[in-house]
Structure formats: C-alpha cells, structure tokens
Design a protein around this motif. Structure first.
Motif, PDB file in Angstrom:
ATOM      1  N   ALA A   1       3.211  -0.962   4.235  1.00 17.42           N
ATOM      2  CA  ALA A   1       2.744   0.183   3.576  1.00 17.42           C
ATOM      3  C   ALA A   1       3.891   1.348   3.437  1.00 17.42           C
ATOM      4  CB  ALA A   1       1.627   1.129   4.123  1.00 17.42           C
TER       5      ALA A   1
ATOM      6  N   ASP B   1      -8.994   4.738  -2.777  1.00 18.11           N
ATOM      7  CA  ASP B   1      -9.638   4.949  -1.295  1.00 18.11           C
ATOM      8  C   ASP B   1      -9.214   6.152  -0.759  1.00 18.11           C
ATOM      9  OD1 ASP B   1     -10.966   2.545  -1.448  1.00 18.11           O
ATOM     10  OD2 ASP B   1      -9.502   1.511  -0.434  1.00 18.11           O
TER      11      ASP B   1
ATOM     12  N   VAL C   1      -3.555   4.769  -1.572  1.00 22.76           N
ATOM     13  CA  VAL C   1      -4.740   5.428  -0.947  1.00 22.76           C
ATOM     14  C   VAL C   1      -4.417   6.806  -0.464  1.00 22.76           C
ATOM     15  CG1 VAL C   1      -5.728   4.887   1.555  1.00 22.76           C
ATOM     16  CG2 VAL C   1      -5.177   3.079   0.142  1.00 22.76           C
TER      17      VAL C   1
ATOM     18  N   ARG D   1       1.075  -6.899   5.835  1.00 23.54           N
ATOM     19  CA  ARG D   1       0.981  -5.883   4.777  1.00 23.54           C
ATOM     20  C   ARG D   1       1.820  -5.045   4.908  1.00 23.54           C
ATOM     21  NH1 ARG D   1      -5.297  -5.153   3.576  1.00 23.54           N
ATOM     22  NH2 ARG D   1      -5.773  -7.197   2.548  1.00 23.54           N
TER      23      ARG D   1
ATOM     24  N   HIS E   1      -5.840  -1.140   6.488  1.00 23.23           N
ATOM     25  CA  HIS E   1      -4.902  -1.393   5.500  1.00 23.23           C
ATOM     26  C   HIS E   1      -3.736  -2.375   5.587  1.00 23.23           C
ATOM     27  CE1 HIS E   1      -7.271   0.973   2.427  1.00 23.23           C
ATOM     28  NE2 HIS E   1      -7.550   1.866   3.483  1.00 23.23           N
TER      29      HIS E   1
ATOM     30  N   VAL F   1       0.815  -1.276  -0.002  1.00 22.49           N
ATOM     31  CA  VAL F   1       0.013  -0.086   0.051  1.00 22.49           C
ATOM     32  C   VAL F   1       0.818   1.248   0.100  1.00 22.49           C
ATOM     33  CG1 VAL F   1      -1.796   1.186   1.016  1.00 22.49           C
ATOM     34  CG2 VAL F   1      -1.773  -1.307   1.432  1.00 22.49           C
TER      35      VAL F   1
ATOM     36  N   ARG G   1      -0.960  -0.722  -4.191  1.00 20.67           N
ATOM     37  CA  ARG G   1      -2.406   0.099  -4.102  1.00 20.67           C
ATOM     38  C   ARG G   1      -2.285   1.273  -3.705  1.00 20.67           C
ATOM     39  NH1 ARG G   1      -6.926  -0.389  -0.772  1.00 20.67           N
ATOM     40  NH2 ARG G   1      -5.883  -1.859   0.695  1.00 20.67           N
TER      41      ARG G   1
END
Length: 369
Positions: free
Chosen positions: A213, A188, A160, A211, A206, A126, A158
């Motif tokens: 970020a 988002d 955000v 994950r 998220h 992310v 992705r």
C-alpha cells in the motif's frame, strides 16, 4: 511453502510474482526498490539490502521518458559487477503505477507544465488517501480527496480513504464521514486515530499477506504516524502540525518502502501540495460515478450539462440531489484531464516529427557524392 534463502529472506513476502521471472535478463536477480536517489536506488533482494547505480541503458530510457525511471515499489533487474558494485539493469513490467502529471500554474493563472509524468509508486495493491480531521470547524478538503482518488483509480490499485486524527472531531465525525463518502462513491472509508489505535487494525487488514500500500495526503495528515503504528515501532520521523493554522511540516522528504513485521508492505510519501492529473482514461469517471450515472438519463447523448433542455445533471443540481461543489469539481478535473491529453498528443507529434527530420537528414547525407 515459501522458499527461503540461507539469510532467511523471502521474495514472496516482498510481493514477488514468479510471472515476472521471464522478464529478468540473464545473470540478473530480482530486487524491489525501497528508496530512490539521483541515479541510484536502495533495493531489497533475497540476500539483503543493496545500494545500486543505474546502468547506462536505464539512464538513456529515463532521459527519453521520466516514467521509465525506477521508483519506489518497482521490481528491477539487479546485477553485481566484478568490482563488487551493484547496478540496476532494467525495470520489470509494472502491475500498477501511480503517476502524476507535471501540471502547475503560470503567472497568468492558467495551466502550465510538462506533459510528461512522474511515477510516485509502483506495484501497489492499495492506495490509502489520508485526509486529516483537524478540528470540528475544518472538515475534509473534499476537492483534494476527489483528485487523489482519481489518481488512485487510474493507477489500477484499489483506493481506500482514511480519515486520520479522528479523535479531534468528536460528535462531528459521523457528518464528516458522510461528506467524504459522498465524494468517493464505492470506496472503502475508515476513521483512524494512530495515537489511540482506533481503526489501525482495520487498515492493517488491507495489507494481508504480501500486499503493498501507499499513503497519499497533505503534510500533517498523520501518514508517518500511521506507518509507525502499523510497524509497531518508530520507523519514520514525525512532527506536530504548526500551531495556529493546523498545517503540517514536511517531515518525510522521500518515498520509502517499508516491510512490516506482521506482513505486507507500506510506502510512506512526502506531503502532497498539488497533484496534476496524467493520462486519465477512467479515473475521473470512477470518482464521479454518481454524475456519470445521472448523465445517462440526459435527453441528448452529447449533453454538455451547461444549459441543455432535459439535462438530468442540472435537474439534480436544482433539486439539491447533486451539490454544486461536486459538479464544479467534476468540471475542473475533466478540463484538466482533457488539457493534459492534448499536451501529451502534441508532445508525441513533436517527437515523431523530430525523428523523421533526423531520418530525412541522414538519408540526404548518404545520397551526397
């Protein structure tokens, strides 16, 4: 169930994927890069934290292409030398990479710089684009949001968008969110206030599991404050924005990977003044998907959206459906992406020519009596 070492560390919690094991050289162990310095890096392995120098082959690869340098978020092959030191032997294949180009402005106001890129972060799932809501009369820099979103989309992660310091705009927040949503179709968008806790849990969602970020944004956007809120403690130093102009100071001066106690990892970054695009294949198109969709209705397939008859983009501009600011931003990023592509092609041609000259000179030398 995760496999733990005696010291209790779990590589899967750091985002390790067993498919990478095939790329590990013999005798090496996987290590995730947490912070980099000149010629060395701080890494996290199953048995703890280590400081490691770059091995000679890695230094040579980086000299030829800076993108090969280890960066925060990388998985690398770590070996322990007989004398007790650690070395990074190689960077393992990246699943995603956030790369900016070395684009600047020359003295005449034109584009200049190196066509080689710099990896800001790797293996992230992310990309948080943090844009501060400083006060009601200073809404988001939509051009900056679009540029960072192009970088994020191109990375393979992705994107955000986070509107930070959301408590400062009061009743204007809804309008601000509408403006930013229009600048990032399909992305988002969350309003966040790290001080009150508004939106922090939504951001944490998220990062579920393991994950990773990364947070991008200008100085003073509240990136480090958000990292502290997610961590539940002060892991990054913070400062107040300057009085008068609302601009931030560069508190964070390096990129750093921070494992969170509740799961997930986050990379804090220094404030970004300007980010050059690098080898864009679809990043700009995805940010401006509304314009790309309009262009499909143009009368001519090669419409340049300047003055051509039957141009759906210009029609949307005249009707007010498409803001002039957004069209100009799209044109600017398209020009920059094309310019970087041409510079990259020229650099590759120059390198190929240099290689052939060396080979030709070597062959001629061997043919002499």
């Amino acid at each position: 169930m995760p496999q733990l070492t005696a010291s209790g560390h779990d590589l899967s919690s750091l985002g390790w994927d067993d498919s990478l094991a095939a790329d590990l050289p013999g005798g090496a162990v996987p290590a995730r890069v947490a912070r980099v310095d000149r010629g060395a890096a701080d890494v996290i392995t199953a048995d703890g934290h280590h400081h490691a120098q770059y091995a000679a082959p890695l230094r040579r690869a980086a000299a030829a292409d800076p993108v090969a340098l280890p960066c925060v978020g990388d998985w690398a092959a770590l070996t322990r030398l007989p004398e007790g030191r650690h070395e990074l032997q190689a960077v393992l294949p990246r699943t995603t990479s956030l790369v900016r180009g070395g684009v600047g402005r020359d003295s005449r106001g034109g584009l200049s710089g190196d066509s080689q890129g710099q990896v800001l972060a790797a293996n992230v799932d992310v990309v948080f684009v943090a844009e501060p809501a400083l006060h009601a009369t200073d809404f988001a820099d939509l051009g900056r949001v679009e540029r960072l979103l192009a970088l994020a989309w191109e990375s393979g992660a992705r994107p955000v968008v986070l509107i930070t310091k959301a408590d400062l705009v009061g009743e204007h927040l809804a309008g601000l969110l509408d403006d930013v949503a229009a600048a990032g179709p399909g992305v988002d968008l969350h309003a966040v206030c790290s001080i009150t806790g508004e939106g922090v849990e939504v951001v944490r969602d998220h990062l579920a599991g393991s994950r990773t970020a990364v947070i991008l944004g200008a100085s003073g956007a509240g990136k480090s404050t958000l990292v502290n809120a997610l961590a539940g403690e002060q892991v990054m130093e913070t400062q107040q924005v300057r009085a008068g102009d609302g601009r931030g100071r560069h508190t964070t001066v390096h990129r750093e990977l921070i494992p969170l106690a509740g799961g997930g990892l986050i990379i804090d970054t220094p404030g970004i003044r300007r980010v050059g695009l690098y080898e864009m294949s679809q990043g700009v198109d995805l940010v401006f998907s509304d314009i790309e969709e309009l262009a499909e209705s143009c009368r001519f397939g090669d419409c340049g959206h300047q003055s051509e008859p039957g141009c759906a983009v210009l029609s949307a501009l005249e009707s007010g459906e498409l803001p002039e600011r957004r069209l100009e931003s799209w044109r600017k990023l398209q020009r920059e992406a094309a310019w970087m592509a041409r510079r990259g092609d020229a650099r590759l041609r120059a390198e190929e020519t240099r290689k052939w000259k060396i080979i030709h000179k070597s062959v001629r030398g061997r043919g002499r009596p």
